[in-house]
Write a protein that holds these residues in place. Structure first.
Motif, mmCIF file in Angstrom:
data_model
loop_
_atom_site.group_PDB
_atom_site.id
_atom_site.type_symbol
_atom_site.label_atom_id
_atom_site.label_comp_id
_atom_site.label_asym_id
_atom_site.label_seq_id
_atom_site.Cartn_x
_atom_site.Cartn_y
_atom_site.Cartn_z
ATOM 1 N N GLU A 29 0.829 -1.203 0.000
ATOM 2 C CA GLU A 29 0.000 0.000 0.000
ATOM 3 C C GLU A 29 0.866 1.258 0.000
ATOM 4 O OE1 GLU A 29 -3.820 -0.171 2.444
ATOM 5 O OE2 GLU A 29 -2.562 -1.687 3.427
ATOM 6 N N TYR A 30 1.917 1.247 0.802
ATOM 7 C CA TYR A 30 2.837 2.386 0.869
ATOM 8 C C TYR A 30 4.268 1.867 0.895
ATOM 9 C CZ TYR A 30 -1.051 5.491 1.859
ATOM 10 O OH TYR A 30 -2.214 6.218 1.752
ATOM 11 N N VAL A 31 5.146 2.583 0.223
ATOM 12 C CA VAL A 31 6.562 2.219 0.184
ATOM 13 C C VAL A 31 7.374 3.454 0.554
ATOM 14 C CG1 VAL A 31 8.481 1.503 -1.288
ATOM 15 C CG2 VAL A 31 6.228 0.468 -1.598
ATOM 16 N N ILE A 32 8.316 3.287 1.465
ATOM 17 C CA ILE A 32 9.228 4.374 1.826
ATOM 18 C C ILE A 32 10.529 4.143 1.063
ATOM 19 C CG2 ILE A 32 10.475 5.526 3.682
ATOM 20 C CD1 ILE A 32 8.323 4.388 5.594
ATOM 21 N N LEU A 33 10.864 5.049 0.154
ATOM 22 C CA LEU A 33 12.078 4.932 -0.639
ATOM 23 C C LEU A 33 13.123 5.910 -0.129
ATOM 24 C CD1 LEU A 33 10.712 4.724 -4.308
ATOM 25 C CD2 LEU A 33 11.636 2.865 -2.931
#
Length: 326
Positions: A29-33
Motif C-alpha cells: 500500500e505504501y513504500v518508503i524509498l
C-alpha cells in the motif's frame, strides 16, 4: 539497458529495480524509498507521483558528487521535490533550509519545517531517551526511543509529522508511542555489548551529533575509530579529540579497498590529543582491545558504516561459535 545503448546498471540500481518489482508483486500500500545518493539524479527519482517528499538533516557528505557547500548538497537533495507534492524537512543549517523552502515554492508544494525547538529531551535513562513534543496535538505524552542518540527525537518527530500530514487520525496516533519504543536501529548508537556502542557516524555532521550524545551519556573509557579515504577524516578526528572525553583512542583499518591505513589515522590522532593512541590493524583485535579497556565507562566505535558492519559481523560469528560450542 545495455541493449538500448545505456550504461550497465549500478549495484544500487539493481537493488532498486528488484525492490520495486517485489513491492509491486506484494501489492504494497505504501513504500518508503530512501535515496542512495543525493536525490536529483538518484535512481529513486525515477518514480512518479509520490505522496510526500521527506528530507532529513543535511550535512557535508559525498562532497565529490554532491558539491562542497551545504547549499549545493541541499540543492541535490531538494531534487526529490515534485510539483504540488507536500514536503516535510528537518531543520539543519539556515543555508540548506533556504534552498529547500525555495525549491518547494518553485514547485508549488506545501513545505513544513520540523524545527530543533519542536521537542524537548527529558533525559536518558535505562538505555532509552525520553522526549516531549512542544505541540498541542501531542499533548503531554512522554515519548521514548530505544536509543540514546540525541539526534533521534528529531528524526522521530519528523516521521510523526509526516504520518500526521498523510493520515491524521486515520494513521492511528494512539499506536505511535508503542511503535517508536519498539524501533531498533542497528548501527546508530546501538549497544552491542553492555556499555559498548557502535555508531555509523562517518562525516563531520554525524560526528558532532555523536559527540553531543557522548557528552550526555557519560565518560568514554575508549573510542575505536576507522574511516575510508574519501572522507574528511582529519576534521572528524580533530572534532572527536576536542569534544569527546576519552581515556584512550584506538584506530584500526576496515577490510575494504577504500579503508585508510590504521597507522595514518594514528598519526592524525596524535596530532590532536595527548591521550594514549593505540594502532591495531585487525578490526577484531582492535574491538577486543577496546572492550577489554572498559573500566566502568562506555566504549564507542565509529567512523564508518563498514566498521560497524564488520564489528556486528564478528559479534554474530562469535555468538554462533558459542552456541555451537554448547
Amino acid at each position: 539497458m545495455e541493449a538500448e545503448g545505456l550504461e550497465h546498471p549500478t549495484f544500487f540500481e539493481f537493488l532498486f529495480g528488484m525492490g520495486m518489482l517485489a513491492f509491486s508483486q506484494a501489492e504494497a500500500e505504501y513504500v518508503i524509498l530512501e535515496t542512495g545518493l543525493g536525490g536529483r539524479l538518484d535512481a529513486t527519482s525515477a518514480t512518479e507521483d509520490p505522496e510526500v517528499c521527506v528530507i532529513t538533516s543535511i550535512g557535508l557528505d559525498h562532497m565529490e558528487y554532491l558539491g562542497d557547500t551545504v547549499e549545493q548538497i541541499a540543492g541535490e537533495k531538494a531534487g526529490i521535490i515534485r510539483p504540488g507534492v507536500p514536503v516535510f524537512y528537518a531543520q539543519s543549517a539556515e543555508e540548506s533550509d533556504r534552498v529547500i523552502e525555495k525549491t518547494a515554492a518553485q514547485q508549488g508544494s506545501s513545505c513544513k519545517k520540523i524545527g530543533k525547538d519542536a521537542y524537548e529531551i527529558l533525559g536518558i535513562e535505562d538505555k532509552h531517551i525520553a522526549f516531549s513534543c512542544l505541540n498541542d496535538y501531542y499533548g503531554t505524552t512522554t515519548w521514548k526511543l530505544n536509543n540514546i542518540g540525541l539526534y533521534q527525537p528529531h528524526n522521530a518527530l519528523l516521521a510523526m509529522e509526516v504520518m500526521r500530514g498523510l493520515f491524521g487520525e486515520n494513521g492511528h496516533p494512539h499506536l505511535w508511542k508503542e511503535a517508536l519504543e519498539a524501533v531498533r536501529w542497528r548501527g546508530r548508537m546501538e549497544e552491542v555489548l553492555p556499555g559498548v556502542y557502535v555508531d555509523g557516524a562517518h562525516n563531520i555532521s554525524a560526528v558532532k551529533a555523536f559527540a553531543e550524545t557522548v557528552e550526555k551519556a557519560g565518560f568514554a573509557d575508549a573510542v575505536l575509530f576507522s574511516a575510508v579515504r574519501d572522507k574528511d577524516y582529519e576534521e572528524m578526528i580533530k572534532y572527536l579529540c576536542e569534544h569527546t572525553e576519552a581515556a584512550c583512542y584506538i584506530v584500526t583499518q576496515i577490510e575494504d579497498a577504500r579503508g585508510t591505513r590504521a597507522d595514518e589515522l594514528g598519526v592524525v590522532f596524535r596530532k590532536y590529543t595527548d591521550k594514549p593512541v593505540r594502532v591495531i590493524g585487525s578490526v577484531k583485535d582492535a574491538f577486543e582491545y577496546a572492550v577489554s579497556s572498559r573500566r566502568g565507562g562506555n566504549v564507542y566505535c565509529l567512523g564508518s558504516l563498514y566498521l560497524t558492519g564488520m564489528i556486528e559481523g564478528y559479534l554474530g560469528s562469535r555468538e554462533n561459535q558459542i552456541r555451537g560450542g554448547r
